[in-house]
Structures are given as structure tokens and as C-alpha cells.
Design a protein around this motif. Structure first.
Motif, mmCIF file in Angstrom:
data_model
loop_
_atom_site.group_PDB
_atom_site.id
_atom_site.type_symbol
_atom_site.label_atom_id
_atom_site.label_comp_id
_atom_site.label_asym_id
_atom_site.label_seq_id
_atom_site.Cartn_x
_atom_site.Cartn_y
_atom_site.Cartn_z
ATOM 1 N N ILE A 197 0.843 -1.193 0.000
ATOM 2 C CA ILE A 197 0.000 0.000 0.000
ATOM 3 C C ILE A 197 0.877 1.240 0.000
ATOM 4 O O ILE A 197 1.731 1.403 0.880
ATOM 5 N N LEU A 198 0.674 2.112 -0.975
ATOM 6 C CA LEU A 198 1.442 3.352 -1.097
ATOM 7 C C LEU A 198 0.458 4.498 -1.313
ATOM 8 O O LEU A 198 -0.123 4.651 -2.385
ATOM 9 N N ILE A 199 0.260 5.309 -0.263
ATOM 10 C CA ILE A 199 -0.710 6.398 -0.286
ATOM 11 C C ILE A 199 0.029 7.721 -0.103
ATOM 12 O O ILE A 199 0.601 7.987 0.956
ATOM 13 N N LEU A 200 -0.012 8.554 -1.153
ATOM 14 C CA LEU A 200 0.743 9.814 -1.167
ATOM 15 C C LEU A 200 -0.153 10.990 -1.560
ATOM 16 O O LEU A 200 0.331 12.013 -2.061
ATOM 17 N N ALA A 201 -1.425 10.890 -1.318
ATOM 18 C CA ALA A 201 -2.391 11.869 -1.807
ATOM 19 C C ALA A 201 -2.291 13.206 -1.085
ATOM 20 O O ALA A 201 -1.822 13.293 0.059
ATOM 21 N N ASN A 202 -2.752 14.259 -1.771
ATOM 22 C CA ASN A 202 -2.889 15.594 -1.191
ATOM 23 C C ASN A 202 -1.582 16.148 -0.641
ATOM 24 O O ASN A 202 -1.462 16.489 0.526
ATOM 25 N N ASN A 203 -0.602 16.205 -1.515
ATOM 26 C CA ASN A 203 0.679 16.791 -1.161
ATOM 27 C C ASN A 203 1.101 17.766 -2.260
ATOM 28 O O ASN A 203 0.263 18.216 -3.044
ATOM 29 N N ALA A 204 2.384 18.079 -2.312
ATOM 30 C CA ALA A 204 2.905 18.980 -3.342
ATOM 31 C C ALA A 204 4.004 18.275 -4.141
ATOM 32 O O ALA A 204 4.982 18.900 -4.566
ATOM 33 N N THR B 239 -0.819 -3.300 -4.196
ATOM 34 C CA THR B 239 -2.248 -3.419 -4.492
ATOM 35 C C THR B 239 -2.937 -2.057 -4.512
ATOM 36 O O THR B 239 -3.906 -1.870 -5.247
ATOM 37 N N ASP B 240 -2.449 -1.094 -3.710
ATOM 38 C CA ASP B 240 -3.073 0.222 -3.613
ATOM 39 C C ASP B 240 -2.036 1.301 -3.878
ATOM 40 O O ASP B 240 -1.032 1.398 -3.156
ATOM 41 N N PHE B 241 -2.278 2.128 -4.907
ATOM 42 C CA PHE B 241 -1.373 3.228 -5.232
ATOM 43 C C PHE B 241 -2.203 4.496 -5.412
ATOM 44 O O PHE B 241 -3.003 4.608 -6.335
ATOM 45 N N ASP B 242 -2.011 5.446 -4.507
ATOM 46 C CA ASP B 242 -2.762 6.700 -4.529
ATOM 47 C C ASP B 242 -1.790 7.865 -4.514
ATOM 48 O O ASP B 242 -1.128 8.131 -3.523
ATOM 49 N N MET B 243 -1.710 8.552 -5.650
ATOM 50 C CA MET B 243 -0.861 9.739 -5.776
ATOM 51 C C MET B 243 -1.718 10.920 -6.224
ATOM 52 O O MET B 243 -1.226 11.840 -6.888
ATOM 53 N N SER B 244 -2.982 10.901 -5.864
ATOM 54 C CA SER B 244 -3.915 11.926 -6.302
ATOM 55 C C SER B 244 -3.654 13.261 -5.624
ATOM 56 O O SER B 244 -3.046 13.341 -4.556
ATOM 57 N N ALA B 245 -4.139 14.325 -6.290
ATOM 58 C CA ALA B 245 -4.066 15.681 -5.754
ATOM 59 C C ALA B 245 -2.640 16.095 -5.419
ATOM 60 O O ALA B 245 -2.318 16.485 -4.293
#
Length: 271
Positions: A53-60, A76-82
Motif C-alpha cells: 500500500i502506497l498512499i501519497l495523496a494531497n501533497n505537493a 495493491t493500492d497506489f494513490d498519488m492523487s491531488a
């Protein structure tokens, strides 16, 4: 180090992710939502071979998606949104065949969708909305047979909606609105009978008539077809949409009368 889970969410780090993070080779879960991290994702992230799981959302975060992430075969989970990520989706990312969640929405990503995206057949949710993707939607989207949520809205996608979309067993919603898609809405859309939230195709360049097979979407609550070039009449099959609350057809070239069958839709509040 034996660290397997690292949660830094909602902090004020205001720095780049250090390359030394690649030393955490037993790390399985990394959560960094809204931590104010900046800069480019270090290529050393590819050393986190145990990561699921790699969650990196809502950053710069900026720069491009490192091709080295293709080494994270367990992901399985990759979130680089926003973020402010640019460039294209590296074709190497299609090697992540265990991926179930892919969130890249609200970035600056451009280029075309690789046909190899069909290799990600385990996906249950894909969000690539609010970017600058162009070109056509690959027919290989039909390989997403486990998909629940699909959001491609607000890009620059063109061409037709592939008929293979009918193979996608979406349970939640599908959104291709605010693109430059054209041609007829494929009749195979009627095969997506498990949609229970909505079908969103508004603000494109779809022409021709509304397929009668749309009447098979009996679980759907919303259908938005506004802002296209659809013509002909509203199909009487609308009467089969017994759970429909919103059916938006504004700003098209539709003629004729509203079919009496629309009166069978008890929840309908907007037409």
C-alpha cells in the motif's frame, strides 16, 4: 530495519521524501496523505519490494512517476492523487498486475493511455480524472472485469467509447464526462447491468441516438448524457429504469415527446 508500516498522515513535514526511504525493504504499508511533502518521488522507492500500500495523496509532489515503481510487484493500492505530478504514465507501471486501486486524479499528467493498461486486470477502482490525458481510450479497458469505480472525467480523451466497455462489470459508477469523445454511445453499454450509482457521459461530442439497451441499467440511480449531440427521441425503454432518480439530457438535439413509460419510474426527480 524491521519496520512494516509507516503512517505519517496529516502532518507538516514540508520537505522532500529522502532517498534513504529505499532502505526500508520490509515496509508493507506507507501512508503519507496530506503531509505537505514536496519534490519528486525518489527512484529509491523502487527498492521497497515488500510494499503493498502506497498512499501519497494531497501533497505537493511534482516531477514524473519513477519507472522504478514497476519493481513493486506486490503493490495493491497506489494513490498519488491531488499532487502536481506531470509527464506520462510510465508503461512499466502496467507490470503492477496485483494493483487493485489506482488513483492519479487531480494532477498534471498528460499523454495517451497505453494499451498495456489492460494488464491491470485486477483493478477494482481507477481514478485518472482532472488531468490532461489525450488520445483514445484503449479497447483493452474491457479487461477490467473486476472494476467497481471508473473515473476518467475532465481530460482531453477523444475518439469513440470502445464497445468493450460492456465487458466491465462496474458496480458503482462510470464517468467519462468532460472529454472530447465522439461517435455513438455503444449499445454494449447495456451490458453494464450492475451499475448502481450512475453513468456519466456528459459534455462530450457523442452523436446518434440514445441506445435502447440503456434500459438494461435497471440498478442505476443517475444517468447524465447532457452536453452532447444526441438526436432522435428518448427511447421508451427508459421505463425499465425503475431506480432512476436523475436522467439529464439537456443541451442535445433530442426531439419528440417524453415517452409515457417515464411515468413508471417512481424515484425520478430530474429529467
Amino acid at each position: 530495519t524491521a519496520l512494516t508500516k509507516l503512517n505519517l498522515q496529516e502532518n507538516n513535514i514540508f520537505s522532500e521524501i529522502p532517498s534513504e526511504i529505499g532502505l526500508l525493504q520490509l515496509l508493507e504499508e506507507l501512508y503519507m496523505t496530506a503531509t505537505q511533502v514536496t519534490g519528486q518521488l525518489p527512484s529509491e522507492m523502487g527498492n521497497l519490494v515488500s510494499l503493498r500500500i502506497l498512499i501519497l495523496a494531497n501533497n505537493a509532489l511534482n516531477g514524473t512517476i519513477p519507472t522504478e515503481l514497476a519493481a513493486l510487484s506486490l503493490l495493491t493500492d497506489f494513490d498519488m492523487s491531488a499532487n502536481q505530478v506531470s509527464g506520462t504514465i510510465p508503461i512499466e507501471m502496467t507490470q503492477l498486475t496485483n494493483l487493485k486501486l489506482l488513483k492519479l486524479n487531480d494532477n498534471l499528467i498528460s499523454g495517451t493511455l497505453p494499451t498495456e493498461i489492460g494488464l491491470l486486470s485486477q483493478l477494482t477502482a481507477i481514478f485518472i480524472s482532472y488531468n490532461s490525458f489525450s488520445g483514445t481510450i484503449p479497447s483493452q479497458i474491457g479487461y477490467f472485469t473486476n472494476l467497481d469505480l471508473c473515473s476518467f472525467q475532465t481530460n482531453q480523451l477523444s475518439g469513440t467509447l470502445p464497445s468493450e466497455i460492456g465487458f466491465v462489470t462496474i458496480v458503482g459508477y462510470v464517468d467519462f464526462s468532460d472529454n472530447q469523445l465522439s461517435g455513438q454511445i455503444p449499445s454494449q453499454i447495456g451490458l453494464m447491468t450492475f451499475i448502481n450509482s450512475g453513468l456519466f457521459l456528459s459534455n462530450n461530442n457523442f452523436g446518434g441516438t440514445i441506445p435502447t439497451t440503456i434500459g438494461a441499467l435497471t440498478r442505476s440511480i443517475e444517468i447524465h448524457l447532457n452536453g452532447n449531440e444526441l438526436c432522435g427521441t428518448i427511447p421508451s425503454e427508459i421505463g425499465y429504469l425503475v431506480n432512476l432518480a436523475t436522467y439529464v439530457l439537456a443541451s442535445n438535439l433530442i426531439s419528440g415527446t417524453i415517452p409515457t413509460e417515464a411515468g413508471l419510474i417512481v424515484p425520478l426527480a430530474t429529467l
